[in-house]
Every structure is written in structure tokens, then in C-alpha cells.
Enzyme design. Structure first.
Site, PDB file in Angstrom:
ATOM      1  N   TYR A 346       0.831  -1.200   0.000  1.00 53.77           N
ATOM      2  CA  TYR A 346       0.000   0.000   0.000  1.00 53.77           C
ATOM      3  C   TYR A 346       0.869   1.254   0.000  1.00 53.77           C
ATOM      4  O   TYR A 346       1.904   1.318   0.656  1.00 53.77           O
ATOM      5  CB  TYR A 346      -0.906  -0.010   1.234  1.00 53.77           C
ATOM      6  CG  TYR A 346      -2.058   0.962   1.154  1.00 53.77           C
ATOM      7  CD1 TYR A 346      -3.211   0.632   0.439  1.00 53.77           C
ATOM      8  CD2 TYR A 346      -1.994   2.206   1.756  1.00 53.77           C
ATOM      9  CE1 TYR A 346      -4.272   1.517   0.364  1.00 53.77           C
ATOM     10  CE2 TYR A 346      -3.051   3.098   1.677  1.00 53.77           C
ATOM     11  CZ  TYR A 346      -4.196   2.750   0.975  1.00 53.77           C
ATOM     12  OH  TYR A 346      -5.233   3.631   0.882  1.00 53.77           O
ATOM     13  N   GLU A 380      -4.374   6.870   6.135  1.00 57.18           N
ATOM     14  CA  GLU A 380      -4.331   5.728   5.218  1.00 57.18           C
ATOM     15  C   GLU A 380      -3.480   4.582   5.750  1.00 57.18           C
ATOM     16  O   GLU A 380      -3.722   3.419   5.437  1.00 57.18           O
ATOM     17  CB  GLU A 380      -3.756   6.165   3.868  1.00 57.18           C
ATOM     18  CG  GLU A 380      -4.664   7.026   3.045  1.00 57.18           C
ATOM     19  CD  GLU A 380      -4.090   7.260   1.665  1.00 57.18           C
ATOM     20  OE1 GLU A 380      -4.108   6.321   0.851  1.00 57.18           O
ATOM     21  OE2 GLU A 380      -3.617   8.377   1.398  1.00 57.18           O
ATOM     22  N   LYS A 441      -1.905  -0.619 -13.873  1.00 57.33           N
ATOM     23  CA  LYS A 441      -2.281  -0.288 -12.502  1.00 57.33           C
ATOM     24  C   LYS A 441      -3.775  -0.467 -12.281  1.00 57.33           C
ATOM     25  O   LYS A 441      -4.598  -0.104 -13.118  1.00 57.33           O
ATOM     26  CB  LYS A 441      -1.876   1.171 -12.198  1.00 57.33           C
ATOM     27  CG  LYS A 441      -2.469   1.744 -10.925  1.00 57.33           C
ATOM     28  CD  LYS A 441      -1.948   1.025  -9.704  1.00 57.33           C
ATOM     29  CE  LYS A 441      -2.688   1.456  -8.443  1.00 57.33           C
ATOM     30  NZ  LYS A 441      -2.254   0.695  -7.262  1.00 57.33           N
TER      31      LYS A 441
END
Length: 510
Positions: A346, A380, A441
């Protein structure tokens, strides 16, 4: 090099006040046993409630009239050790940071590469510090005579109910929605608070680089592979962690680097829904690496039903961020068995502009600069997402050294030969199948169908398509108010009911 262990503490509530007193009884989303600690110093008392992993004492350090509490872990211990005075205690990360404070005072936090939040009491002051990325969120409620700080907003809410107007303003810090007096400590910042007055002075300990480095293709790819490899090793030691694998270049790169140096077969994990998954792409990587691989399917209705858990854990009100975090939350909650150390891919898109399919380099670098200037406070990277199930997650792409490198690379290395994140793809090409290196992506919210499913839920409830994003924001804020501010359990809050309530309100205002 760190051992394959959990941090001593994964969260805390700290109360520093003149004279005696106790820390309030907090509520945390992070799972784990609680331990209460009290340190009576000359000018103040430091009380803490720790969420710990079995070694709470290792999260606290004291020397003379200074005490420190640390949630999280350091990744550059070997670099830091020579900076300590001879004979200084460095058996734990907390002791190491305390020793550095004795030499550098608050500037010690500029030396640290880690995933942590810290609170230190010394000489009538309290220092509250986050890591460079604020990846372990930290919040404070400062008032004359008493400073409170916690790694989750909800732990501070009871104190605001008792004295809602007592909190002091904190310069450059984000205020928390509907929680009076509480501010979020900015990423890469240490707040120096005077306990007597409750006033705070911020000092930056890290900022994203704004200059850009010009490297040859060969030098750039070698630097990315080496720096990211160090970040992965620092987070795993020699024992294989669990890696969340989508089959994209970001997670596959982390998995490949972990497999290259850990003992035994790597474990990988993929999540999909009945609407969409990336299982085929992930299997290609798992087969290539020889990992022990597992696939988890979460029905779409169950995924959207876990929206309150994602908001409860992240304490974010940004609907776009929540869409990114919802599949991860569902994945972590589906993990049964013992608590695990988890690595993810991530965050790579932010420093590498991976979501911007743009060949015009000025606009690409503008996007990188904007994203790096606005990530703070979005939460996040918070470990609470996995912590609600007792796991500890960490993200090598947001290692301080990795960010320093990736952000500073000139834009032509990020978008090159018509490919996004070119330098990362090229760096990982010796370790991964060609089809993985060249795969386009796809965001986790796209690969899982989260965005489209959430939109469809609102449209089915009667929200016009043009109002869907606004409605998502209203739904997220409503759930935040219930599970964070009002203290309801996420199990008591229905996504579907909230959606219908928001849809009805929007219809009334037409």
C-alpha cells in the site's frame, strides 16, 4: 535487525498533569490487553494505558526525571545505537529513544525511521511525536495543568465530555470533527507542550523532499531495489511475514523482496468479492515465488456492511480514503488464527504518481507534490485497520528512506516509455514474471469492486448519479459520528440504514 515480534505497545492513552491523578479509562478499536502505568516525576505525573502485545514494560522507559511511552517500532536501530553515550540502555525501542532524548532533546525525533507515536514527559514539558508519515496517528487534548494524548480519537472523547471547552488550540494541527479541543499531531512533527499552560510549540522532524534527483536508469533502478529491500528486511527479520498480494507491481515487489531473504516459504494472501477479484494475477506471483497462498472471497453485501468497521478503525471522514481502506479492513477481519505481522504494498502510488496516467512531466510532478503535501490526517497507513483483529501491519513503501528516494526522483523516471511507475517496474523486473511487471495499474478499491458497489448501493437507494460522491461523504460522516464520537460499536451501525437515511435527507432538500 529486528526480530519477528510485535511492537511492545500498539496504542496508548497518556495523561501528563501537575501533581497526581489517573488516566481516564479509554476505549480502543485496537485489540489487545491493557496495562496501566504510572510514573511520578518531580514536576508532573505521567499516567498511561497501553494496548500491548505481552511486554507492556518494554513500551515504557524512564531515566531520572524523564519518562517516555512508545507505541510502534523503529527500523533504523543499528544506525542509532552509535549515537548513544557509552553504557546507555538500548534494550528496547523506548529505551533507545529515551537515550537519544537525553542527547538531542526533541531533535532526537529527526533521527528516527519508524512506525510509531511517542509521548515523553520531562521538566514540566510533554513531547508528543509522530513518525515521519504520521502512520501511527496521535491526537491530543491539551489544557492548563493537564495534557492528554492518545493513538485513537475515541480514547479522548470521554475527557471532552467532562470539560468540553478546556482544550487549548494547537498551531498547524487539524481539529477533529465534533470532538471539541482535540487536535491531530501532524505527521513528521513533535509538539513541545508546557503542562502548566497547555500551550504547544510544533517542530517539524521530516518533510517530503521538494528537490528532484537526476539519476541514470541503471542507478535509479538499483537504488530503488536496494532501498526498498532494506525496508522490507527491517520489517521482517529472518522469519517470513504474511504479505497481502494483489498481483500488481506494488504488492508483488514487496512479496518478492521478502521471499528473497526470509527463512521458509513466504505466506501470501489475496482478497476479492463476488463482484471482482485479482486472484488470477496474484496466483501468477504466488506460483513464481513458491509462496503458501490463500484466497478469501468476501460477498459484496458483507464488504459494504463493514463500512462502520473501516471508519471506526481509521477515524477518517474522507470517502475516497475509506473506499481504499474498506477492502483491507474486510481482509484483516477475515483473517482467523493467531495475530500476524503483515506487509502490504500500500502507498506506492503516492510518491510515484501511480494513479496519474500522464505523460506530461510537469503535471506529473505537480501531482506528486500535491499528494505528498496533502496525505497528512487521512490515516491511510494506520495500524488500527489490522489492529481491530489483533494483527500488526506495516508498509515498506512508506519507510522514511524509501519515501526520501521515491519522492525525490525526477518525474521522467516515474513515467517513462509510456509506463506508469517505470522505475519500480524496472527495479523489480529481475524478481517477478514479465506479465506482473507490465500489468496495468488497478487500485484496491477497483480490483475489489468497492467503488462501483458503494455507488450502486446509493443509486439503488434513490440517490441521483450526480449526487453519489456527495452522498458517500455524508454516509461516512454520519457513521463517523456514531462510532467515534458517540461511541457506538460498529456492530450496532448499519451501512444500509445509513445509506437510506442519507438518501431520504437528500431527497428532502431537492
Amino acid at each position: 535487525m529486528m526480530a519477528h515480534t510485535f511492537p511492545a505497545a500498539t496504542g496508548f492513552l497518556v495523561s501528563a498533569q501537575q501533581g497526581g491523578g489517573r488516566a481516564p479509562r479509554p476505549v480502543f478499536a485496537t485489540r489487545g490487553p491493557h496495562e496501566t502505568v504510572a510514573e511520578a516525576l518531580r514536576s508532573q505525573t505521567l499516567n498511561a494505558v497501553l494496548v500491548h502485545s505481552g511486554s507492556a514494560g518494554d513500551a515504557v522507559a524512564r531515566s531520572g526525571d524523564t519518562a517516555l511511552v512508545l507505541a510502534g517500532e523503529l527500523y533504523n536501530r543499528e544506525e542509532l545505537l552509535p549515537l548513544l553515550p557509552s553504557g546507555a540502555d538500548a534494550r528496547t525501542d523506548a529505551a533507545l529513544v529515551l537515550g537519544l532524548l537525553g542527547v538531542y532533546d526533541l531533535h532526537a525525533f529527526r533521527l528516527l525511521n519508524g512506525r510509531f507515536a511517542a509521548a515523553a514527559a520531562l521538566d514540566g514539558r510533554v513531547l508528543l511525536a509522530t513518525d515521519h508519515a504520521g502512520s501511527v496517528p496521535l491526537y491530543t487534548l491539551p489544557a492548563p495543568g493537564r495534557v492528554l494524548a492518545a493513538t485513537e480519537i475515541k480514547a479522548l472523547v470521554p475527557a471532552t465530555a467532562q470539560a468540553p471547552l478546556s482544550g487549548r488550540p494547537v498551531a498547524d494541527a487539524r481539529r477533529i470533527r465534533r470532538v471539541p479541543g482535540v487536535h491531530q499531531v501532524p505527521a513528521g512533527t513533535v509538539l513541545d507542550l508546557d503542562v502548566r499552560t497547555g500551550t504547544a510549540a510544533p517542530s517539524r522532524t521530516w518533510t517530503p523532499p521538494v528537490s528532484r534527483r537526476i539519476l541514470s536508469e541503471a542507478d535509479a533502478t538499483a537504488a530503488v531495489r536496494e532501498t526498498l529491500g532494506r525496508a522490507v528486511r527491517a520489517r521482517t527479520g529472518s522469519t517470513a511475514p504474511l504479505v497481502v498480494l494483489s498481483g500488481g507491481i506494488d504488492s508483488s515487489g514487496v512479496a518478492a523482496l521478502a521471499a528473497a531473504h526470509t527463512d521458509g516459504p513466504l505466506e501470501t494472501l489475496s482478497m476479492g468479492t463476488d463482484a471482482s477479484d485479482e486472484f488470477t494475477e496474484a496466483r501468477v506471483v504466488a506460483t513464481h515465488l513458491g509462496s503458501t497462498h490463500r484466497e478469501i472471497t468476501v460477498p459484496t453485501a458483507d464488504l459494504l456492511g463493514q463500512l462502520p468497521y473501516a471508519i471506526w478503525a481509521s477515524e477518517s471522514v474522507d470517502p475516497d480514503i475509506i473506499e481504499y481502506l474498506l477492502p483491507l479492513t474486510a481482509l484483516y477481519r477475515a483473517l482467523d488464527g493467531p495475530a500476524r505481522r503483515i506487509l502490504t504494498g500500500y502507498g506506492a502510488d503516492i510518491p510515484l504518481a501511480g494513479m496519474h496516467r500522464e505523460d506530461r512531466l510537469p503535471q506529473l510532478d505537480t501531482a506528486v507534490a500535491f499528494d505528498m503535501a496533502t496525505f497528512d490526517g487521512l490515516n491511510e497507513m494506520t495500524p488500527v485497520l489490522s489492529g481491530i483483529q489483533g494483527h500488526w501491519s506495516t508498509h515498506p513503501y512508506w519507510d522514511r528512506d524509501v519515501l526520501d528516494l521515491l519522492v525525490s526522483l525526477e518525474a521522467g523516471l516515474k513515467r517513462r516509455h509510456g509506463r506508469d511507475k517505470w522505475v519500480l517496474r524496472e527495479a523489480m523486473s529481475p524478481l517477478l514474471p514479465h506479465e506482473t511487471v507490465t500489468r496495468p495499474k488497478l487500485g484496491v478499491h477497483e480490483g475489489s469492486g468497492t467503488t462501483s458497489s458503494f455507488s450502486l448501493l446509493l443509486i439503488d437507494a434513490g440517490v441521483p448519479e450526480a449526487d453519489v460522491h456527495r452522498a458517500k461523504s455524508l454516509v461516512v460522516r454520519e457513521i463517523f459520528d456514531r462510532v467515534v464520537v458517540e461511541g457506538l460499536s460498529p456492530a450496532e451501525v448499519s451501512t444500509a440504514d445509513t445509506v437510506h437515511q442519507v438518501a431520504a435527507r437528500l431527497k428532502e432538500t431537492e
